[in-house]
Design a protein around this motif. Structure first.
Motif, short mmCIF file in Angstrom:
data_model
loop_
_atom_site.label_atom_id
_atom_site.label_comp_id
_atom_site.label_asym_id
_atom_site.label_seq_id
_atom_site.Cartn_x
_atom_site.Cartn_y
_atom_site.Cartn_z
N ALA A 207 0.83 -1.20 0.00
CA ALA A 207 0.00 0.00 0.00
C ALA A 207 0.87 1.26 0.00
N LEU A 208 2.01 1.21 0.71
CA LEU A 208 2.89 2.39 0.76
C LEU A 208 3.41 2.72 -0.64
N VAL A 209 3.81 1.69 -1.38
CA VAL A 209 4.33 1.93 -2.74
C VAL A 209 3.22 2.45 -3.64
N VAL A 210 2.14 1.66 -3.74
CA VAL A 210 1.05 2.00 -4.65
C VAL A 210 0.39 3.33 -4.26
N GLY A 211 0.17 3.52 -2.94
CA GLY A 211 -0.52 4.71 -2.45
C GLY A 211 0.31 5.97 -2.64
N THR A 212 1.62 5.87 -2.42
CA THR A 212 2.46 7.06 -2.59
C THR A 212 2.52 7.48 -4.06
N LEU A 213 2.66 6.52 -4.95
CA LEU A 213 2.68 6.84 -6.38
C LEU A 213 1.36 7.52 -6.78
N ALA A 214 0.24 6.94 -6.30
CA ALA A 214 -1.07 7.50 -6.64
C ALA A 214 -1.23 8.90 -6.06
N ALA A 215 -0.70 9.11 -4.84
CA ALA A 215 -0.81 10.43 -4.22
C ALA A 215 -0.04 11.46 -5.04
N ILE A 216 1.13 11.08 -5.55
CA ILE A 216 1.89 12.00 -6.40
C ILE A 216 1.06 12.37 -7.64
N ALA A 217 0.44 11.34 -8.25
CA ALA A 217 -0.40 11.59 -9.42
C ALA A 217 -1.56 12.52 -9.08
N ALA A 218 -2.18 12.31 -7.89
CA ALA A 218 -3.35 13.10 -7.52
C ALA A 218 -2.98 14.54 -7.18
N VAL A 219 -1.78 14.76 -6.64
CA VAL A 219 -1.42 16.10 -6.17
C VAL A 219 -0.75 16.93 -7.25
N ARG A 220 0.01 16.27 -8.16
CA ARG A 220 0.78 17.03 -9.14
C ARG A 220 -0.08 17.78 -10.16
N GLY A 221 -1.36 17.44 -10.27
CA GLY A 221 -2.23 18.26 -11.10
C GLY A 221 -2.28 17.89 -12.57
N ALA A 222 -1.42 16.94 -12.99
CA ALA A 222 -1.46 16.56 -14.40
C ALA A 222 -2.61 15.61 -14.70
N LEU A 223 -3.25 15.12 -13.64
CA LEU A 223 -4.31 14.13 -13.81
C LEU A 223 -5.67 14.83 -13.93
N PRO A 224 -6.47 14.47 -14.95
CA PRO A 224 -7.82 15.02 -14.98
C PRO A 224 -8.64 14.45 -13.83
N TYR A 225 -9.57 15.22 -13.30
CA TYR A 225 -10.41 14.78 -12.17
C TYR A 225 -9.56 14.30 -10.99
#
Lengths: 279, 265
Positions: free
Chosen positions: B77-95
């Motif tokens: 979860a730490l690996v998958v969750g941290t990567l996803a958090a970067i995606a969610a926060v960096r702003g390049a992701l729609p929605y």
């Protein structure tokens, strides 16, 4: 994919594993549970819901769950609101001690805490012995497996979830606000209701939502502190799956529980965003 | 009147903390009970219940299983969750906001509902491997904790610091390991701690996914308490508590209690 910028492609790749896990292990199972709850002997059926809402017994069970959640929420709020101000004001060692004694019980196992209350509340237990020693009662009173025991245990387990969100807003509150209100002529009572309460309301709403949805879903605490005498939605769900193997009925009870818990969360997040509650 | 209110709130705060700590203190005291009836050790203390832990039927396998499931699911979860958090926060992701809400949403789910949903699902797809099922299920227990804490931590992180490091002559790798990793280490530690504890203490999801041979510690504990509660259970509880305290002290040394109180909302 050719039209995507490099940043966007990276973001998709980073988010993909978590999205897949959440879809496969959360969204799909929930959709299936929902579908199963509407299934009878031959295809689509509302019989599980009819059984749940059509019998006095199960209406009583749903009422039990709501009643426990409501009482626990009220009691924790009454304790947590004033206590949060003291914790936020505390300095140095006191602050560490108070925060530590919030976080340790929060991190401790629910089963351990519920077990401890069965020791504390038994007829030869510490609470009874103390009350007798103080001369308040003459013979042990029955506490374990009563509604009182249940509420004491639930308040004990869920109190930190009320204190922490309120503490978080109180700690950030600008103390000069109430001073400004006083300077502008507000008495202490008016300053409290018109300044302190609105400013801290988001924390209160978050705490209420959290404690209510956690208590309505609680299984371990009612099982150990009151048992069969006070069936709740969670105990009904567990029984349907573990004992009587009534999947569709258990699923319907699960959907009802889920709806209650989600309704509280959604309503509270709406309220938290309402203009009156804005920080 | 203001002073009276302050004193009252201080008294309530101390009383609340005593009330919160009471069950933990009682369990520890009862574990040293000289008699089998949970007397507080007024007539001397005894360690015999600790000696009996080893005799509890199925204790060691349950403890081992719980640690294994918690450690593996938290690490993933730490690996998958941290990567996803970067995606969610960096702003390049729609929605991005909806994505973040989705990742955290299992936290709002009653545990039992998640448990029965997974049970139905595993049955429907014919997935019949208790250990793997338990591990996979605990991934959805731990992932939301990691996602929530890492999203909060990352939104406080100033990503221009990485650009600054690059401008100042760092390579990408150096910028990540010298700037981003140290800044996010506290969030990472808190995320891991809460995820591990959530998995280790989980009863409502595990209960539907275990068979006779794969029982986690919380399931065994509840079974012991319902069958024959004696101070041996208090001794086990005290040891679990000791482990929790050690983890909290490590976390406090690393990031401080205030920070933990702020992120565990």
């Amino acid at each position: 994919m050719a039209g995507l910028t490099r940043e966007r492609r990276t973001a998709y790749l980073l988010g993909l594993p978590a999205a897949l896990i959440t879809a496969a292990l959360f969204l799909v199972p929930l959709a299936l549970l929902f579908a199963v709850s509407f299934t009878g002997a031959d295809g689509f059926s509302l019989s599980a819901y009819a059984r749940l809402f059509g019998s006095e017994h199960y209406l009583w069970v749903i009422g039990n769950s709501l009643q426990l959640a409501l009482i626990t929420t009220l009691v924790t709020l009454v304790i947590a609101y004033p206590a949060s101000f003291a914790i936020a004001r505390a300095k140095g060692v006191w602050r560490s001690l108070l925060l530590g004694s919030l976080l340790l019980p929060l991190a401790a196992s629910v089963i351990v805490k519920a077990f401890a209350w069965t020791i504390l509340l038994r007829s030869t237990g510490i609470v009874n012995n103390t009350l007798i020693a103080l001369g308040l009662i003459h013979e042990p009173i029955r506490m374990i497996f009563t509604e009182t025991a249940l509420v004491i245990g639930a308040v004990n387990v869920f109190l930190p979830f009320m204190i922490l969100p309120i503490f978080a807003v109180v700690a950030q509150m600008d103390e000069r606000l109430t001073e400004a209100a006083a300077t502008l002529g507000a008495g202490p009572v008016a300053a409290f209701w018109r300044v302190t309460v609105p400013v801290t309301l988001p924390g209160v709403i978050a705490g209420i939502a959290l404690v209510f949805s956690l208590t309505v879903s609680a299984y371990v605490v009612p099982t150990l502190l009151i048992g069969e005498r006070y069936p709740t939605l969670p105990s009904t769900i567990a029984k349907a799956y573990l004992l009587t193997n009534e999947g569709s009925f258990g699923a319907a009870a699960g959907v009802v529980l889920l709806t209650i818990a989600l309704a509280v969360v959604i309503v509270s997040s709406r309220l938290g965003k309402a203009p009156g509650a804005a920080r | 009147m203001k002073t009276a209110a302050l004193i009252l709130s201080a008294v309530l705060a101390v009383a609340a903390c005593v009330f919160l700590l009471a069950p933990l203190v009682v369990v520890v005291l009862a574990s040293f009970s000289p008699t089998p009836v949970f007397d507080l050790p007024t007539t001397g203390a005894s360690l015999r219940w600790y000696g009996r832990i080893a005799n509890l039927e199925g204790f060691w396998p349950a403890l081992g299983l719980s640690i294994e499931v918690a450690a593996v699911s938290t690490a993933l979860a730490l690996v998958v969750g941290t990567l996803a958090a970067i995606a969610a926060v960096r702003g390049a992701l729609p929605y991005a906001d909806a994505f973040a809400a989705l990742l955290v949403s299992p936290l709002m789910m009653p545990g039992l509902v998640l448990g029965i949903a997974l049970l139905q699902y595993f049955r429907a797809v014919g997935f019949d491997a208790p250990l793997a099922g338990l591990l996979v299920a605990h991934l959805i227990v731990t992932l939301p904790y990691v996602a929530r804490t890492m999203i909060a931590g990352l939104s406080r992180f100033d990503f221009t610091l990485i650009d600054a490091a690059l401008t100042l002559g760092c390579t990408w790798r150096q910028a990540i390991f010298k700037v981003m990793v140290p800044a996010l280490a506290p969030s990472f530690l808190i995320a891991g701690l809460f995820a591990f504890l959530a998995s280790f203490d989980n009863y409502p999801v595990s209960i539907f996914l275990t068979d006779v041979r794969t029982k986690t510690l919380p399931i065994k504990m509840l079974q012991y308490i319902e069958e024959a509660p004696d101070p041996t259970i208090a001794a086990v509880s005290s040891l679990i508590l000791l482990g929790t305290i050690v983890l909290l002290i490590i976390a406090d040394r690393a990031v401080g209690l205030s920070r933990m109180a702020g992120t565990s909302d």
